[in-house]
Motif scaffolding. Structure first.
Motif, short mmCIF file in Angstrom:
data_model
loop_
_atom_site.label_atom_id
_atom_site.label_comp_id
_atom_site.label_asym_id
_atom_site.label_seq_id
_atom_site.Cartn_x
_atom_site.Cartn_y
_atom_site.Cartn_z
N GLY A 1 45.01 -110.76 81.06
CA GLY A 1 45.99 -111.76 80.66
C GLY A 1 45.59 -113.17 81.08
O GLY A 1 45.81 -114.14 80.35
N MET B 1 51.29 -114.91 73.10
CA MET B 1 50.94 -114.37 71.79
C MET B 1 51.78 -115.01 70.69
O MET B 1 51.27 -115.35 69.62
N GLU C 1 52.52 -121.94 74.88
CA GLU C 1 51.33 -121.31 75.45
C GLU C 1 51.04 -121.86 76.84
O GLU C 1 50.65 -121.12 77.76
N MET D 1 52.96 -112.85 78.46
CA MET D 1 52.03 -112.41 77.42
C MET D 1 52.67 -112.46 76.02
O MET D 1 52.03 -112.86 75.04
N CYS E 1 46.18 -110.48 74.45
CA CYS E 1 47.57 -110.29 74.86
C CYS E 1 48.01 -108.85 74.64
O CYS E 1 48.70 -108.27 75.49
N SER F 1 46.48 -106.74 77.35
CA SER F 1 47.12 -106.97 78.65
C SER F 1 48.51 -106.34 78.71
O SER F 1 48.92 -105.84 79.76
N ALA G 1 43.11 -114.52 78.69
CA ALA G 1 43.76 -114.99 77.47
C ALA G 1 44.36 -116.38 77.68
O ALA G 1 44.26 -117.27 76.81
N SER G 2 44.98 -116.60 78.84
CA SER G 2 45.61 -117.89 79.09
C SER G 2 44.58 -119.00 79.23
O SER G 2 44.78 -120.12 78.74
#
Length: 498
Positions: free
Chosen positions: A32, A100, A122, A96, A188, A191, A35-36
């Motif tokens: 996660g 997304m 986000e 998450m 996402c 995760s 992704a961030s």
């Protein structure tokens, strides 16, 4: 059945997976976090196409990045409160889903206002998530494993921004700018699946989340948001706007900061009367290692993010290299950074972290200072070498700074410590980008040049070199604080909790 007795409580998950559970938990939050971080860096590849699609000027297009940065920086302060009130899993999963949703709304939107709102969403999710891994590492792992855990986590996380822009460039060429927003979706989803298996519903320490606990310090959050927004806008105005407007915005930012600190002090000493706890526990700064680590984190963020902005501009505008060539040059340095973090993480279990941080700052300062040796006719490998040297320096700093700053904290203050260190690092980064832009324009004007000039020249390189030397001096100053990270008391034994 109480929350602590839930099948996905910390005790139940540890019993099910045994000693490997802490590594599985770290893997779940690492995906996660990747992704961030990817969402924060990769969108820069899409800005030219987005600007053309929405007919945006440079100032409006810049808000795609600035809006994300402000939201991410401020939301980091809310992480301890959210974890205590809703627990690890619900907080993490909500982030998450929000990340997304922001990616999908941004990708499908035909209105720039929606794109901007998606980027802010986000940023909020990314800011809340990023302090969580450090909390887990310091609470779930033994002291002799914390460096290795930080190294493995850091190696995975830095690969996202290292590889992301290269993949993003291909996606933009093939599918257009919208495809960039969808890159976070598979991360996402993965995760969320991992969170269902490995992330506990309990709060830090293994206690049940308390939804009837202290309320969120909304006034503090508002002051922090207003101060950060005014500070960043004031610095932008210094570059391209009115000096009076810039001065007014920076003055408001300083007033907001003073109000924020006064409010945090009052809540710290009278929490019961308000029913709220401070966003930033000022008792953290009574711990010498943490106070020095906070100074290093701010300066380090300034130098890191400032150089991240400056290097591509230098290569394209100073050395007249193509954007694709710039990406190729920086890619090896990204892989070296990932390997350095993994190696230094193991060293952090056996060597004092203040030495590792100081070595990293020295290497980073050297890489900036050596940029003055690059000329228009220099071999490209010289530039690659100095970029790699700087990334090795970052590899020494990244897994060591959090450990060195927070190992001396009481366990109850670790969530707050992680969020404050992350906040200061990101605030320093946001300031660093603007300061590098201001310093560059100042030195270009002093040398009688401007970035709008299509031809490069030794005078332009001299202006860039002077800014690089300034960054080197900044890193050298940070070494003074880094040397104070020496442990002044025995380490606390790790508790078997997260």
């Amino acid at each position: 059945m109480t929350q602590a007795e839930h099948p996905t409580s910390l005790a139940a998950l540890r019993s099910r997976y045994g000693v490997r559970y802490r590594w599985l938990l770290l893997l779940a939050v690492m995906v996660g976090t990747m992704a961030s971080i990817m969402s924060s860096t990769i969108v820069n590849v899409a800005i030219p196409g987005m600007s053309q699609h929405f007919a945006l000027g440079q100032e409006r297009a810049q808000w795609v990045t600035s809006g994300f940065m402000v939201a991410m920086t401020v939301s980091m302060l809310t992480t301890p409160w959210l974890l205590a009130r809703y627990g690890y899993r619900h907080t993490y999963e909500a982030c998450m889903w929000l990340l997304m949703a922001g990616g999908m709304v941004g990708g499908f939107s035909n209105d720039f206002s929606l794109v901007l709102a998606a980027r802010v969403a986000e940023g909020l999710a990314a800011g809340i998530v990023q302090p969580i891994p450090a909390i887990i590492i310091l609470r779930a792992f033994e002291p002799n494993e914390q460096g290795r855990a930080s190294g493995i986590f850091g190696m995975g996380v830095v690969l996202a921004p290292a590889i992301g822009p290269s993949i993003g460039g291909v996606l933009v060429d093939w599918f257009g700018w919208r495809s960039i927003f969808f890159m976070v979706v598979p991360f996402c989803l993965a995760s969320l699946w991992l969170a269902r298996k490995f992330v506990p519903v309990t709060s830090p320490g293994g206690a049940a989340a308390n939804r009837d606990g202290a309320g969120l310090d909304w006034r503090g959050l508002l002051l922090a948001s207003a101060g950060t927004l005014c500070l960043l806008n004031g610095l932008v105005q210094l570059r391209s706007g009115s000096a009076q407007v810039a001065g007014g915005l920076i003055a408001v930012a300083l007033l907001a900061l003073a109000g924020f600190l006064a409010l945090q002090w009052r809540l710290l000493h009278r929490p019961a009367s308000s029913g709220r706890e401070p966003l930033m526990n000022l008792r953290l700064f009574a711990h010498w290692q943490f106070a020095m680590g906070s100074i290093v984190a701010f300066i380090y963020g300034t130098a890191l993010f400032g150089s991240t902005y400056l290097l591509p501009v230098y290569m394209q505008m100073g050395l007249k290299l193509s954007p694709s060539y710039v990406g190729t040059i920086l890619l090896p340095a990204g892989f070296v950074l990932a390997m350095s973090i993994a190696i230094v993480g193991r060293l952090a279990d056996r060597h004092p972290t203040y030495r590792l941080v100081s070595i990293g700052l020295a290497l980073l300062a050297a890489s900036f200072g050596l940029m003055v040796t690059v000329q228009l006719n220099s071999s490209i490998w010289l530039l690659v070498a100095w970029a790699i040297l700087g990334r090795i320096g970052l590899g020494f700093i990244l897994p060591s700074l959090n450990l060195g700053s927070m190992r001396g904290l009481p366990h109850a203050l670790i969530p707050q410590g992680s969020s404050v260190i992350s906040f200061l690092r990101m605030l320093g980064g946001a300031v660093g980008v603007s300061l590098c832009g201001i310093a560059l324009e100042w030195r270009l004007a002093a040398h009688g040049d401007a970035l709008g000039n299509p031809a490069s020249s030794p005078a332009r390189l001299a202006a860039f070199n002077e800014v690089f030397v300034g960054l080197a001096v900044l890193c050298a100053l940070a070494m003074v604080a880094a040397w104070q990270l020496r442990e002044r008391q025995p380490r606390q034994p790790a508790r078997k909790d997260t």
